[in-house]
Design a protein around this motif. Structure first.
Motif, PDB file in Angstrom:
ATOM      1  N   LEU A 138       0.821  -1.202   0.000  1.00  0.00           N
ATOM      2  CA  LEU A 138       0.000   0.000   0.000  1.00  0.00           C
ATOM      3  C   LEU A 138       0.861   1.261   0.000  1.00  0.00           C
ATOM      4  CD1 LEU A 138      -2.793  -1.051   2.528  1.00  0.00           C
ATOM      5  CD2 LEU A 138      -3.053  -0.735   0.069  1.00  0.00           C
ATOM      6  N   LEU A 139       1.969   1.229   0.745  1.00  0.00           N
ATOM      7  CA  LEU A 139       2.864   2.377   0.780  1.00  0.00           C
ATOM      8  C   LEU A 139       3.483   2.626  -0.595  1.00  0.00           C
ATOM      9  CD1 LEU A 139       4.211   4.574   2.481  1.00  0.00           C
ATOM     10  CD2 LEU A 139       6.021   2.922   3.037  1.00  0.00           C
ATOM     11  N   ASP A 140       3.865   1.573  -1.290  1.00  0.00           N
ATOM     12  CA  ASP A 140       4.449   1.731  -2.630  1.00  0.00           C
ATOM     13  C   ASP A 140       3.416   2.245  -3.625  1.00  0.00           C
ATOM     14  OD1 ASP A 140       6.843   0.824  -1.633  1.00  0.00           O
ATOM     15  OD2 ASP A 140       6.543  -1.253  -2.286  1.00  0.00           O
ATOM     16  N   LEU A 141       2.178   1.743  -3.534  1.00  0.00           N
ATOM     17  CA  LEU A 141       1.138   2.167  -4.468  1.00  0.00           C
ATOM     18  C   LEU A 141       0.638   3.575  -4.200  1.00  0.00           C
ATOM     19  CD1 LEU A 141      -1.030  -1.087  -4.714  1.00  0.00           C
ATOM     20  CD2 LEU A 141       0.526  -0.180  -6.434  1.00  0.00           C
ATOM     21  N   SER A 142       0.848   4.085  -2.986  1.00  0.00           N
ATOM     22  CA  SER A 142       0.361   5.423  -2.663  1.00  0.00           C
ATOM     23  C   SER A 142       1.055   6.501  -3.489  1.00  0.00           C
ATOM     24  CB  SER A 142       0.549   5.702  -1.173  1.00  0.00           C
ATOM     25  OG  SER A 142       1.933   5.693  -0.840  1.00  0.00           O
ATOM     26  N   ALA A 143       2.263   6.220  -3.980  1.00  0.00           N
ATOM     27  CA  ALA A 143       2.948   7.185  -4.840  1.00  0.00           C
ATOM     28  C   ALA A 143       2.205   7.366  -6.162  1.00  0.00           C
ATOM     29  CB  ALA A 143       4.381   6.720  -5.093  1.00  0.00           C
ATOM     30  N   ARG A 144       1.521   6.323  -6.619  1.00  0.00           N
ATOM     31  CA  ARG A 144       0.755   6.389  -7.869  1.00  0.00           C
ATOM     32  C   ARG A 144      -0.717   6.681  -7.616  1.00  0.00           C
ATOM     33  NH1 ARG A 144      -1.790   7.060 -11.614  1.00  0.00           N
ATOM     34  NH2 ARG A 144      -1.675   6.181 -13.721  1.00  0.00           N
ATOM     35  N   PHE A 145      -1.255   6.169  -6.489  1.00  0.00           N
ATOM     36  CA  PHE A 145      -2.652   6.372  -6.123  1.00  0.00           C
ATOM     37  C   PHE A 145      -2.695   6.985  -4.727  1.00  0.00           C
ATOM     38  CE2 PHE A 145      -2.387   2.576  -8.829  1.00  0.00           C
ATOM     39  CZ  PHE A 145      -3.153   2.995  -9.901  1.00  0.00           C
ATOM     40  N   PRO A 146      -2.647   8.291  -4.605  1.00  0.00           N
ATOM     41  CA  PRO A 146      -2.555   8.935  -3.285  1.00  0.00           C
ATOM     42  C   PRO A 146      -3.781   8.735  -2.413  1.00  0.00           C
ATOM     43  CG  PRO A 146      -2.878  10.563  -5.025  1.00  0.00           C
ATOM     44  CD  PRO A 146      -2.622   9.266  -5.713  1.00  0.00           C
ATOM     45  N   ASN A 147      -4.924   8.337  -3.003  1.00  0.00           N
ATOM     46  CA  ASN A 147      -6.142   8.143  -2.214  1.00  0.00           C
ATOM     47  C   ASN A 147      -6.225   6.767  -1.575  1.00  0.00           C
ATOM     48  OD1 ASN A 147      -7.099  10.717  -2.820  1.00  0.00           O
ATOM     49  ND2 ASN A 147      -8.081  10.025  -4.716  1.00  0.00           N
ATOM     50  N   LEU A 148      -5.282   5.878  -1.888  1.00  0.00           N
ATOM     51  CA  LEU A 148      -5.289   4.552  -1.264  1.00  0.00           C
ATOM     52  C   LEU A 148      -4.957   4.661   0.224  1.00  0.00           C
ATOM     53  CD1 LEU A 148      -3.495   2.092  -3.736  1.00  0.00           C
ATOM     54  CD2 LEU A 148      -5.882   2.076  -3.061  1.00  0.00           C
ATOM     55  N   PRO A 149      -5.572   3.806   1.064  1.00  0.00           N
ATOM     56  CA  PRO A 149      -5.190   3.800   2.476  1.00  0.00           C
ATOM     57  C   PRO A 149      -3.757   3.307   2.647  1.00  0.00           C
ATOM     58  CG  PRO A 149      -6.670   1.980   1.996  1.00  0.00           C
ATOM     59  CD  PRO A 149      -6.643   2.835   0.771  1.00  0.00           C
ATOM     60  N   LEU A 150      -3.127   3.751   3.722  1.00  0.00           N
ATOM     61  CA  LEU A 150      -1.737   3.383   3.970  1.00  0.00           C
ATOM     62  C   LEU A 150      -1.615   2.184   4.897  1.00  0.00           C
ATOM     63  CD1 LEU A 150      -0.147   6.929   4.409  1.00  0.00           C
ATOM     64  CD2 LEU A 150      -0.231   5.499   2.357  1.00  0.00           C
ATOM     65  N   SER A 151      -2.721   1.654   5.398  1.00  0.00           N
ATOM     66  CA  SER A 151      -2.681   0.522   6.323  1.00  0.00           C
ATOM     67  C   SER A 151      -3.742  -0.495   5.940  1.00  0.00           C
ATOM     68  CB  SER A 151      -2.903   0.990   7.763  1.00  0.00           C
ATOM     69  OG  SER A 151      -3.033  -0.114   8.642  1.00  0.00           O
ATOM     70  N   TYR A 152      -3.442  -1.756   6.158  1.00  0.00           N
ATOM     71  CA  TYR A 152      -4.407  -2.815   5.869  1.00  0.00           C
ATOM     72  C   TYR A 152      -5.636  -2.691   6.765  1.00  0.00           C
ATOM     73  CZ  TYR A 152      -3.171  -5.369  10.146  1.00  0.00           C
ATOM     74  OH  TYR A 152      -2.993  -5.744  11.449  1.00  0.00           O
ATOM     75  N   LYS A 153      -5.481  -2.078   7.946  1.00  0.00           N
ATOM     76  CA  LYS A 153      -6.621  -1.924   8.857  1.00  0.00           C
ATOM     77  C   LYS A 153      -7.688  -1.028   8.246  1.00  0.00           C
ATOM     78  CE  LYS A 153      -3.653  -2.526  12.906  1.00  0.00           C
ATOM     79  NZ  LYS A 153      -3.132  -1.906  14.149  1.00  0.00           N
ATOM     80  N   THR A 154      -7.254   0.058   7.577  1.00  0.00           N
ATOM     81  CA  THR A 154      -8.206   0.934   6.907  1.00  0.00           C
ATOM     82  C   THR A 154      -8.770   0.274   5.661  1.00  0.00           C
ATOM     83  OG1 THR A 154      -6.890   2.812   7.681  1.00  0.00           O
ATOM     84  CG2 THR A 154      -8.540   3.253   5.987  1.00  0.00           C
TER      85      THR A 154
END
Length: 539
Positions: A138-154
């Motif tokens: 999720l952290l790696d994908l956030s650079a391309r998709f900033p709206n993705l959650p940063l934690s599996y809990k979210t």
């Protein structure tokens, strides 16, 4: 490589779908506007400066050139009418066409939602997954998709707090419940076919790992007669096995009692709920039923036989003892069989007829594994010579080759060198399929024909077709009686322990509940392995 290509194809396909949908929407807006160009439904048919000004005010998002041209043409109605066909924007005048950058932003947002939903489904799919690695992804994908959650809990919307109960022995109990799992299932087809919601319940305990003292005892449920995977009702976790069965089972017993009395609503219709079978191994049955363990004198669940202690083992050679019934268990007629009162007794559970002799533990991990151990390690005329063992291993290696091993099986057979590492399904395969070939001409005639008594009886009971025939069931029962009786003559009294004795009750189990696979613990064992791997990840 193929998976990467398929993933890229799915990504491109979803992006094209979004673009195509937007183009169709803009085309519909353009056609609607052409049918009624620059018309204000609240104004009159004549074109006046005020109405034109109102329109220009509503179109304030267009370019300055458009405003200038419109104001210049307002003095000449004919020129204005001719120019309208060229100046019509694609979209509703009150909702102007989004710019190319806005369209790209909306596509990126939709694509981000699609990626989030795909990740959520992939994480919840069958099989263990590492939450730590999911956070890194999720952290790696956030650079391309900033709206993705940063934690599996979210991403998974896990609850902030989980209700845990601390038990007196220092262990922890998480009770999820039956109703919660039923709410998550689509039961319309099931209740249309059965008219009653029947649940098979499995309780088992296993350690987290071989090097850890931690262990857990899950309570699993499964819709009886369906292919649905088991669901988790509760999980006990600690350093010790459950010592107080009331603490362990009270929440479960209360909910079962409530569901049996009140039923369960589906689309406004009330359906009865009942526990069909309790499927578990002998130690778990003893814990739940508050009876003695399998190595006690009066430990048989189905009859009142009294065992004899021979060669450091409790043996049961009497095959004609009185059968145990639900009434005799409730009255505790044989006091040496009981250790107390089970909480399940107080909710109307039939403590004998609702508890199954699980074929996975009784037959495959019990009797057949014991036979292999006797043939390989016990001293006697039945022990396999090392040359016979080598011949058996050669045959197993031949069967396991890719050219001869059928693809119907999960894995090819392993040689007897790995006997201690065999899983339950490997014992089942060898018992039903490979045994009559690999052991032929390796024993004396008496030993091999004695094994065939067990083989043929299990073949009948495992067949959904033959098990329906009363004649075939009676034949299988006579075969099992002869197998147990002659086991004493061939292998001695020490061979006839709890599992071997219980074979004489197996036909009655099949008579009431179908073939061996219909009340086997194999589906639950798969779910237990998934739970165990997930526990390792969390720890």
């Amino acid at each position: 490589m193929n998976e990467d290509i398929n993933r890229q194809n799915r990504y491109a396909a979803n992006r094209n779908i979004v673009r195509r949908a937007r183009r169709e929407l803009l085309e519909r807006r353009r056609l609607d506007l052409l049918r009624n160009p620059r018309a204000d439904p609240t104004s009159s048919s004549s074109t006046s400066p005020s109405s034109s000004g109102s329109f220009e005010a509503n179109c304030g998002d267009f370019s300055d050139a458009s405003h200038t041209q419109s104001s210049e043409d307002s003095s000449s109605p004919h020129e204005s009418q001719d120019n309208e066909d060229h100046d019509v924007p694609y979209g509703d005048p009150e909702d102007p066409e989004p710019s190319e950058s806005e369209q790209d932003d909306e596509e990126e947002e939709d694509l981000g939602v699609f990626v989030a939903n795909t990740l959520c489904r992939w994480t919840l799919n069958k099989g263990p997954s590492s939450m730590r690695k999911l956070d890194e992804l999720l952290l790696d994908l956030s650079a391309r998709f900033p709206n993705l959650p940063l934690s599996y809990k979210t991403l998974l919307q896990t609850p902030v707090q989980v209700p845990l109960t601390q038990l007196n022995n220092g262990s922890t109990l998480w009770y999820n419940g039956i109703r919660v799992n039923l709410d998550a299932l689509d039961l319309r087809e099931y209740v249309a076919r059965n008219q009653t919601i029947k649940i098979d319940v499995n309780i088992d305990g296993l350690p987290i790992s071989k090097t850890s003292p931690l262990k857990f005892w899950p309570i699993l449920g499964r819709l009886a007669g369906s292919l649905n995977p088991p669901f988790t009702i509760a999980v006990y976790f600690g350093r010790k096995d459950p010592t107080d069965v009331y603490e362990y089972l009270m929440d479960f017993a209360l909910e079962v009692d409530m569901l049996q009395r009140e039923g369960y609503y589906i689309n406004g219709n009330l359906f009865p709920v009942e526990v069909n079978n309790y499927i578990m191994d002998a130690p778990a049955r003893a814990l739940v039923k508050c009876s003695v363990q399998f190595n006690a004198v009066c430990s048989c669940d189905k009859c009142c036989v009294e065992g004899e202690y021979i060669d450091n083992r409790m043996t049961f050679t009497n095959l004609n003892a009185d059968l145990r019934t639900d009434e005799s268990f409730l009255n505790q007629t044989q006091e040496r069989h009981h250790m107390g009162r089970s909480p399940l007794e107080f909710i109307g559970t039939k403590m004998v007829s609702q508890f199954r002799l699980d074929p996975m533990h009784l037959v495959y991990l019990g009797v057949f594994k014991r036979l292999l151990t006797v043939w390989l390690h016990w001293n006697g005329a039945y022990k396999l010579h090392w040359t016979a063992v080598a011949a058996v291993n050669d045959r197993l290696n031949l069967i396991s080759s890719t050219s001869t091993c059928p693809t119907d099986f999960n894995r090819p057979p392993r040689s007897l060198e790995f006997l201690k590492l065999y899983r339950a399904h490997e014992f089942r395969r060898m018992c039903h399929y490979d045994s009559i070939l690999i052991f032929r001409d390796t024993f004396s005639k008496n030993v091999y024909e004695h094994f065939l008594l067990l083989y043929v009886a299990l073949y009948i009971l495992a067949s959904p077709f033959y098990v329906k025939s009363q004649e075939m069931r009676d034949f299988a029962h006579n075969l099992l009686l002869n197998f147990v009786e002659h086991s004493v003559l061939i292998y001695g009294h020490a061979f006839v322990v709890y599992n071997v004795h219980a074979l004489i009750h197996l036909v009655k189990e099949c008579e009431q509940h179908g073939s061996l696979d219909d009340f086997s613990a194999f589906p639950f064992e798969t779910a237990l392995m998934v739970l165990k791997k997930n526990f390792k990840v969390l720890l």
